[in-house]
Write a protein that holds these residues in place. Structure first.
Motif, PDB file in Angstrom:
ATOM      1  N   HIS A   1       0.826  -1.201   0.000  1.00 28.69           N
ATOM      2  CA  HIS A   1       0.000   0.000   0.000  1.00 28.69           C
ATOM      3  C   HIS A   1       0.864   1.257   0.000  1.00 28.69           C
ATOM      4  N   THR A   2       0.221   2.368  -0.357  1.00 31.12           N
ATOM      5  CA  THR A   2       0.900   3.672  -0.375  1.00 31.12           C
ATOM      6  C   THR A   2       0.262   4.567   0.679  1.00 31.12           C
ATOM      7  N   LEU A   3       1.108   5.183   1.486  1.00 33.45           N
ATOM      8  CA  LEU A   3       0.652   6.145   2.481  1.00 33.45           C
ATOM      9  C   LEU A   3       0.915   7.533   1.929  1.00 33.45           C
ATOM     10  N   GLY A   4      -0.152   8.327   1.748  1.00 34.94           N
ATOM     11  CA  GLY A   4      -0.043   9.605   1.064  1.00 34.94           C
ATOM     12  C   GLY A   4       0.704  10.670   1.845  1.00 34.94           C
ATOM     13  N   GLU A   5       1.017  11.758   1.158  1.00 36.61           N
ATOM     14  CA  GLU A   5       1.775  12.851   1.758  1.00 36.61           C
ATOM     15  C   GLU A   5       1.093  13.369   3.024  1.00 36.61           C
ATOM     16  N   TYR A   6       1.895  13.547   4.065  1.00 36.47           N
ATOM     17  CA  TYR A   6       1.474  14.188   5.319  1.00 36.47           C
ATOM     18  C   TYR A   6       0.291  13.488   5.991  1.00 36.47           C
ATOM     19  N   CYS A   7       0.047  12.236   5.641  1.00 35.53           N
ATOM     20  CA  CYS A   7      -0.979  11.492   6.372  1.00 35.53           C
ATOM     21  C   CYS A   7      -0.488  11.209   7.788  1.00 35.53           C
ATOM     22  N   PHE A   8      -1.408  10.805   8.642  1.00 44.35           N
ATOM     23  CA  PHE A   8      -1.090  10.594  10.058  1.00 44.35           C
ATOM     24  C   PHE A   8      -1.757   9.295  10.499  1.00 44.35           C
ATOM     25  N   ILE A   9      -0.923   8.308  10.862  1.00 45.65           N
ATOM     26  CA  ILE A   9      -1.430   7.008  11.291  1.00 45.65           C
ATOM     27  C   ILE A   9      -1.372   6.969  12.817  1.00 45.65           C
ATOM     28  N   ALA A  10      -2.510   6.835  13.476  1.00 43.33           N
ATOM     29  CA  ALA A  10      -2.556   6.877  14.935  1.00 43.33           C
ATOM     30  C   ALA A  10      -1.831   5.676  15.540  1.00 43.33           C
ATOM     31  N   ALA A  11      -1.397   5.831  16.771  1.00 44.38           N
ATOM     32  CA  ALA A  11      -0.724   4.750  17.486  1.00 44.38           C
ATOM     33  C   ALA A  11      -1.631   3.526  17.559  1.00 44.38           C
ATOM     34  N   GLY A  12      -1.046   2.367  17.253  1.00 44.73           N
ATOM     35  CA  GLY A  12      -1.774   1.114  17.350  1.00 44.73           C
ATOM     36  C   GLY A  12      -2.677   0.790  16.186  1.00 44.73           C
ATOM     37  N   ALA A  13      -2.790   1.679  15.203  1.00 47.43           N
ATOM     38  CA  ALA A  13      -3.666   1.432  14.051  1.00 47.43           C
ATOM     39  C   ALA A  13      -3.063   0.369  13.133  1.00 47.43           C
ATOM     40  N   THR A  14      -3.919  -0.278  12.331  1.00 48.71           N
ATOM     41  CA  THR A  14      -3.461  -1.251  11.340  1.00 48.71           C
ATOM     42  C   THR A  14      -3.934  -0.806   9.962  1.00 48.71           C
ATOM     43  N   VAL A  15      -2.998  -0.456   9.104  1.00 46.02           N
ATOM     44  CA  VAL A  15      -3.306   0.050   7.769  1.00 46.02           C
ATOM     45  C   VAL A  15      -3.425  -1.119   6.804  1.00 46.02           C
TER      46      VAL A  15
END
Length: 517
Positions: A449-463
């Motif tokens: 997968h691709t994580l876009g510019e300036y995205c924010f993945i919260a602690a403990g999340a599963t992408v």
């Protein structure tokens, strides 16, 4: 130029830097202060009525023509080169640099810029050492046979460097100045006691072409403080005891060694204490830097002198040359417990900390921070200005663009259905993390997968799917629960960043763009 026209910005206001700030202020040449801790810089700026400057402002300032750098040793080369290229004279605390190549680069930049480069080998400016050096040069002690130095105390215990690099530069500098030659034999013994990777005590034995011997013993695990330099010559001996009161700091012992029946018979004599002027060594050192700049004269402890000291340190500590940035990666700090395989490229200003491992075919950009227990590679690319926190593995298939933040223990997979007994290296799937993205602690990013510019993945999340630019993702599996600005601040309904005022708009239900005027 006159001394009053020298204007110095003190870069670093910490444990030792604060003393430089005070001395340059009292000498009337302090033009400003700089520290990465802006609150600390502001305190000193207020105390001494000078501006607190950013590093960029220091380099561009027309009000200062010199900088005094008291920063971590791994930054000496980067900061020093930048200041010299900006036309500033440079004073830098010991050691000159952490690699021979970086030391030579600093010297070459100073010559190219026509600026003075001075290193803070403080004890070469101590009145007791200056008098001792004069005694030696006049032949008062005869031919030198043996010099040894003890620098012992209880603390300050460090973890960013071993005791040799922290304590011994002063002693090596003094010994080389008295010997008047470089050693042709350097041997050492290190004792890691509190931590199996960092020496708490060290002994260095030096042999010189003239036959003179030298010995340095340093420790920060000693029951009492001792700072002694002992010089043994054919005609007499001298002791510089920096812990003694002023009237007893320098003692001359006119001992004699007689020979009777082919056997040496020592004839002891009482100590003769030599009178010394009362002066703060650091004040004398700062004044020497000012005078060197004003008169355009090489300082006593210039880059060439400091490079000789650096070469002894590197010879005494092969691990520093092998595992540190060294000549392989100029301007890079690599902790002595970390390993870097070949082929690997690492950009200037990057720091790699304890127990990390970079495997082959890895590219790491400039000014990155790679924390403890990180594994990168093989075949991984990391952009500039990335921060990779502790306990992270970036395996084959992961690429980070510039400015990516990876929180502690976040996880990247590279195969969707791994089995221990089945090899699936031909099934690795690429994961691309685009510019400025942040991944929280213990988050998991499923490969492909691709994580876009300036995205924010919260602690403990599963992408488990592609992430749009600026998206705030949380949960298992992760879902978008809002938008984040470039500044890392959650956007409200008006989509205006409260930190910097930048405006955004939704082009589609899952597409946010920055509004440009």
């Amino acid at each position: 130029m006159t001394a009053s026209e020298v204007r110095v910005v003190a870069c670093g206001c910490g444990h030792w830097g604060k003393n430089l700030v005070r001395n340059f202020a009292e000498l009337g040449v302090l033009a400003g202060v700089h520290d990465v801790n802006q609150e600390l810089a502001a305190q000193f700026a207020e105390k001494y009525s000078v501006p607190a400057l950013s590093w960029e402002e220091v380099l561009s300032s027309t009000d200062c023509n010199a900088v005094a750098i008291a920063a971590p040793a791994e930054l000496h080369a980067t900061l020093g080169v930048a200041a010299l290229r900006a036309g500033k004279h440079v004073y830098v605390e010991k050691p000159l640099a952490l690699s021979k190549d970086d030391g030579i680069r600093l010297i070459d930049e100073a010559k190219k810029a026509g600026r003075q480069l001075m290193v803070g080998h403080l004890l070469q400016y101590h009145p007791a050492f200056l008098m001792l050096k004069e005694l030696v040069s006049k032949g008062e002690l005869g031919r030198l046979q043996y010099i040894y130095s003890n620098r012992l105390s209880l603390g300050k215990i460090r973890r960013e460097e071993n005791v040799l690099w922290s304590f011994a530069p002063h002693d090596i500098s003094m010994i080389l100045a008295l010997a008047g030659e470089e050693p042709n034999d350097v041997r050492s013994t290190f004792s890691p006691i509190l931590h199996d990777q960092i020496a708490d005590t060290a002994q260095v034995q030096l042999g010189f072409p003239s036959g003179m011997k030298g010995h340095v013993f340093v420790s920060w695990l000693h029951p009492f403080k001792e700072q002694k330099l002992v010089v043994v010559g054919e005609k007499g001996m001298a002791v510089f005891d920096d812990r003694a009161p002023l009237e007893q700091k320098l003692a001359l012992y006119p001992h004699k060694l007689n020979w009777q029946n082919g056997m040496p018979a020592p004839e002891a004599a009482d100590a003769q204490y030599l009178p010394l002027p009362e002066a703060e060594p650091l004040r004398l050192e700062c004044q020497h830097f000012i005078d060197s700049v004003a008169e355009n004269q090489k300082p006593r402890t210039d880059g060439d002198e400091a490079l000789r000291v650096l070469k002894v340190l590197l010879a005494a500590d092969p691990a520093a040359a092998r595992k540190g940035g060294g000549d392989r990666f100029p301007g890079v700090k690599i902790h002595e417990s970390a390993y870097v395989d070949d082929p690997v490229s690492i950009g200037e200003g990057t720091k790699i900390w304890h127990f990390s491992h970079l495997l082959g075919n890895v590219e790491v950009g400039r000014n990155c921070s790679i924390g403890q227990n990180v594994v990168i590679g093989p075949n991984v690319k990391v952009g500039n200005n990335c921060k990779i926190q502790n306990n992270i593995s970036l395996y084959d298939g992961v690429e980070l663009e510039d400015g990516v933040f990876c929180g502690p223990s976040c996880v990247f997979t590279n195969v969707n259905n791994p089995r221990a007994e089945i090899e699936r290296k031909d099934e690795f799937r690429k994961t691309l993390v685009k510019r400025g993205a942040s991944i929280g602690a213990n988050a998991t990013v499923v490969c492909g997968h691709t994580l876009g510019e300036y995205c924010f993945i919260a602690a403990g999340a599963t992408v488990t799917k592609d992430v749009p630019p600026y998206a705030l993702m949380a949960g298992v599996p992760a879902k978008r629960i809002g938008w984040m600005s470039k500044a890392g601040v959650r956007l409200g309904a008006d989509l205006v960043c409260p930190a910097e005022g930048t405006k955004y708009e939704e082009e589609a239900p899952d597409r946010l763009v920055e509004v440009t005027e």
